[in-house]
Design a protein around this motif. Structure first.
Motif, PDB file in Angstrom:
ATOM      1  N   ASP A   1      39.063-104.707  -7.194  1.00  0.00           N
ATOM      2  CA  ASP A   1      38.410-104.815  -8.504  1.00  0.00           C
ATOM      3  C   ASP A   1      39.166-104.003  -9.554  1.00  0.00           C
ATOM      4  O   ASP A   1      39.751-102.961  -9.251  1.00  0.00           O
ATOM      5  CB  ASP A   1      36.974-104.278  -8.427  1.00  0.00           C
ATOM      6  CG  ASP A   1      36.058-105.260  -7.740  1.00  0.00           C
ATOM      7  OD1 ASP A   1      36.523-106.376  -7.450  1.00  0.00           O
ATOM      8  OD2 ASP A   1      34.897-104.903  -7.494  1.00  0.00           O
ATOM      9  N   SER A   2      39.131-104.497 -10.784  1.00  0.00           N
ATOM     10  CA  SER A   2      39.750-103.731 -11.873  1.00  0.00           C
ATOM     11  C   SER A   2      38.671-102.846 -12.489  1.00  0.00           C
ATOM     12  O   SER A   2      37.897-103.264 -13.342  1.00  0.00           O
ATOM     13  CB  SER A   2      40.338-104.660 -12.918  1.00  0.00           C
ATOM     14  OG  SER A   2      39.324-105.400 -13.523  1.00  0.00           O
ATOM     15  N   THR A   3      38.621-101.602 -11.992  1.00  0.00           N
ATOM     16  CA  THR A   3      37.520-100.724 -12.401  1.00  0.00           C
ATOM     17  C   THR A   3      37.614-100.340 -13.862  1.00  0.00           C
ATOM     18  O   THR A   3      36.598-100.116 -14.505  1.00  0.00           O
ATOM     19  CB  THR A   3      37.533 -99.446 -11.552  1.00  0.00           C
ATOM     20  OG1 THR A   3      38.838 -98.893 -11.588  1.00  0.00           O
ATOM     21  CG2 THR A   3      37.145 -99.730 -10.138  1.00  0.00           C
TER      22      THR A   3
ATOM     23  N   PHE B   1      40.208 -94.596 -12.216  1.00  0.00           N
ATOM     24  CA  PHE B   1      40.212 -94.110 -13.599  1.00  0.00           C
ATOM     25  C   PHE B   1      39.665 -92.693 -13.697  1.00  0.00           C
ATOM     26  O   PHE B   1      40.184 -91.865 -14.446  1.00  0.00           O
ATOM     27  CB  PHE B   1      39.393 -95.050 -14.496  1.00  0.00           C
ATOM     28  CG  PHE B   1      39.409 -94.663 -15.931  1.00  0.00           C
ATOM     29  CD1 PHE B   1      40.564 -94.783 -16.672  1.00  0.00           C
ATOM     30  CD2 PHE B   1      38.282 -94.156 -16.534  1.00  0.00           C
ATOM     31  CE1 PHE B   1      40.596 -94.405 -17.994  1.00  0.00           C
ATOM     32  CE2 PHE B   1      38.308 -93.770 -17.851  1.00  0.00           C
ATOM     33  CZ  PHE B   1      39.467 -93.900 -18.586  1.00  0.00           C
TER      34      PHE B   1
ATOM     35  N   LEU C   1      37.358 -95.214  -4.619  1.00  0.00           N
ATOM     36  CA  LEU C   1      37.668 -96.366  -5.474  1.00  0.00           C
ATOM     37  C   LEU C   1      37.376 -96.089  -6.943  1.00  0.00           C
ATOM     38  O   LEU C   1      36.923 -96.954  -7.677  1.00  0.00           O
ATOM     39  CB  LEU C   1      36.904 -97.613  -5.014  1.00  0.00           C
ATOM     40  CG  LEU C   1      37.148 -98.026  -3.562  1.00  0.00           C
ATOM     41  CD1 LEU C   1      36.322 -99.233  -3.232  1.00  0.00           C
ATOM     42  CD2 LEU C   1      38.599 -98.296  -3.330  1.00  0.00           C
ATOM     43  N   ALA C   2      37.596 -94.860  -7.369  1.00  0.00           N
ATOM     44  CA  ALA C   2      37.396 -94.501  -8.770  1.00  0.00           C
ATOM     45  C   ALA C   2      38.728 -94.017  -9.330  1.00  0.00           C
ATOM     46  O   ALA C   2      38.913 -92.837  -9.586  1.00  0.00           O
ATOM     47  CB  ALA C   2      36.329 -93.435  -8.907  1.00  0.00           C
TER      48      ALA C   2
ATOM     49  N   HIS D   1      35.846-102.829 -16.074  1.00  0.00           N
ATOM     50  CA  HIS D   1      34.395-102.760 -15.929  1.00  0.00           C
ATOM     51  C   HIS D   1      33.841-101.513 -16.595  1.00  0.00           C
ATOM     52  O   HIS D   1      32.815-101.557 -17.269  1.00  0.00           O
ATOM     53  CB  HIS D   1      34.023-102.778 -14.444  1.00  0.00           C
ATOM     54  CG  HIS D   1      34.118-104.135 -13.836  1.00  0.00           C
ATOM     55  ND1 HIS D   1      35.036-104.447 -12.863  1.00  0.00           N
ATOM     56  CD2 HIS D   1      33.438-105.263 -14.084  1.00  0.00           C
ATOM     57  CE1 HIS D   1      34.898-105.719 -12.529  1.00  0.00           C
ATOM     58  NE2 HIS D   1      33.933-106.238 -13.257  1.00  0.00           N
TER      59      HIS D   1
END
Lengths: 101, 180
Positions: B138-140, B51, B48-49, B143
């Protein structure tokens, strides 16, 4: 379901392969690739653990910092490799046996 | 399905890394490194990374690998000579020693990570029970941007200064000596 252990095992494999490349290969560029593999294994660990930290995003932020560090390291290391090649006409680390001109 | 894609990415990464370190041809090894970096970026997406995965592709594949290919092409001639002398003195440590050490590291790390499943750190278990893990929706990016500009501002600035120093140093190292 993909758990934390899956990521850790994959990054352990990548780390060991990178360690082997650093120790066994006699080409400076492959040694550099091995170091990059080790950094990638560490970043995979950071990102995998960072999934459990939705408040601070520490893992992902420091994975980004690690990418920047790796890029800076590669730039300097390749500059050194090119200089060494200009001087010694080889990039085999065992033939490079003096620091002075 | 998800696990299958994960295993595929992991197998591609590990397999091409193994071929990479055992390959004599440097150009092919660098292109295999390309494949390893792409599949590791795929693994980042599974953590879930997204970016970080995009940054990996942009910086490693776009910058680092091009630099390495340039270094390979500029130091190419000696490499061919070295390959022609045979494999008798091609390795720094003997292969079996390096294999022994890295297999030892591999067993220790795999043992530790397999046993992590039953002895998880408390902050992970509390995060799991509280439900404060990163969700796929989630919008990483938002964040990470907020955290970089607030909580991690000092490391961010330090690392930008370090990157500038490294780039100046690299440019200084590779300059022509004649016109001093």
């Amino acid at each position: 379901m993909i758990t934390l252990t899956h990521f850790l095992v994959v990054s352990a494999c990548l780390f060991s392969i990178g360690l082997y490349a650093v120790m066994a290969r006699r080409n400076a560029i492959i040694v550099l690739v091995g170091i990059e593999l080790i950094i990638n294994a560490a970043m995979l660990n950071l990102v995998a653990f960072g999934r459990y930290d939705a408040e601070r995003y520490g893992g992902q932020a420091f994975a980004l910092f690690a990418i920047v560090l790796a890029a800076a390291g590669v730039a300097v290391a390749l500059a050194i490799i090119l200089n060494v090649y200009k001087h010694y006409k080889t990039i085999n680390p065992e033939d490079i046996n003096q620091l002075k001109d | 399905m998800q696990a299958l894609v994960f295993y595929a990415f992991a197998a591609i990464a590990i397999g091409s890394a193994v071929i990479l370190v055992s390959m004599q041809n440097l150009a092919r090894a660098l292109f295999l490194f390309f494949i390893v970096l792409f599949s590791v970026a795929g693994l980042y997406v599974f953590a879930l990374a997204d970016f970080v995965a995009i940054a990996q592709i942009l910086i490693y594949v776009g910058g680092v690998l091009v630099l390495m290919l340039f270094a390979f092409m500029l130091s190419n001639k000696t490499l061919l000579d070295q390959l022609q002398t045979g494999t008798a003195h091609f390795f720094a440590l003997p292969v079996w020693q390096a294999l022994l050490i890295s297999c030892g590291f591999l067993t220790i790390l795999v043992y530790a990570s397999v046993h992590l499943g039953s002895h998880q750190p408390t902050w992970i278990t509390t995060a799991e029970t509280a439900g404060s893990t990163i969700a796929p929706a989630d919008s990483t990016i938002q964040h990470i941007g907020i955290q970089l500009m607030t909580r991690y501002l000092l490391p961010f600035e330090v690392i930008s200064v370090l990157l500038m120093m490294a780039l100046i140093g690299a440019a200084h190292l590779t300059r022509k000596e004649d016109r001093t």
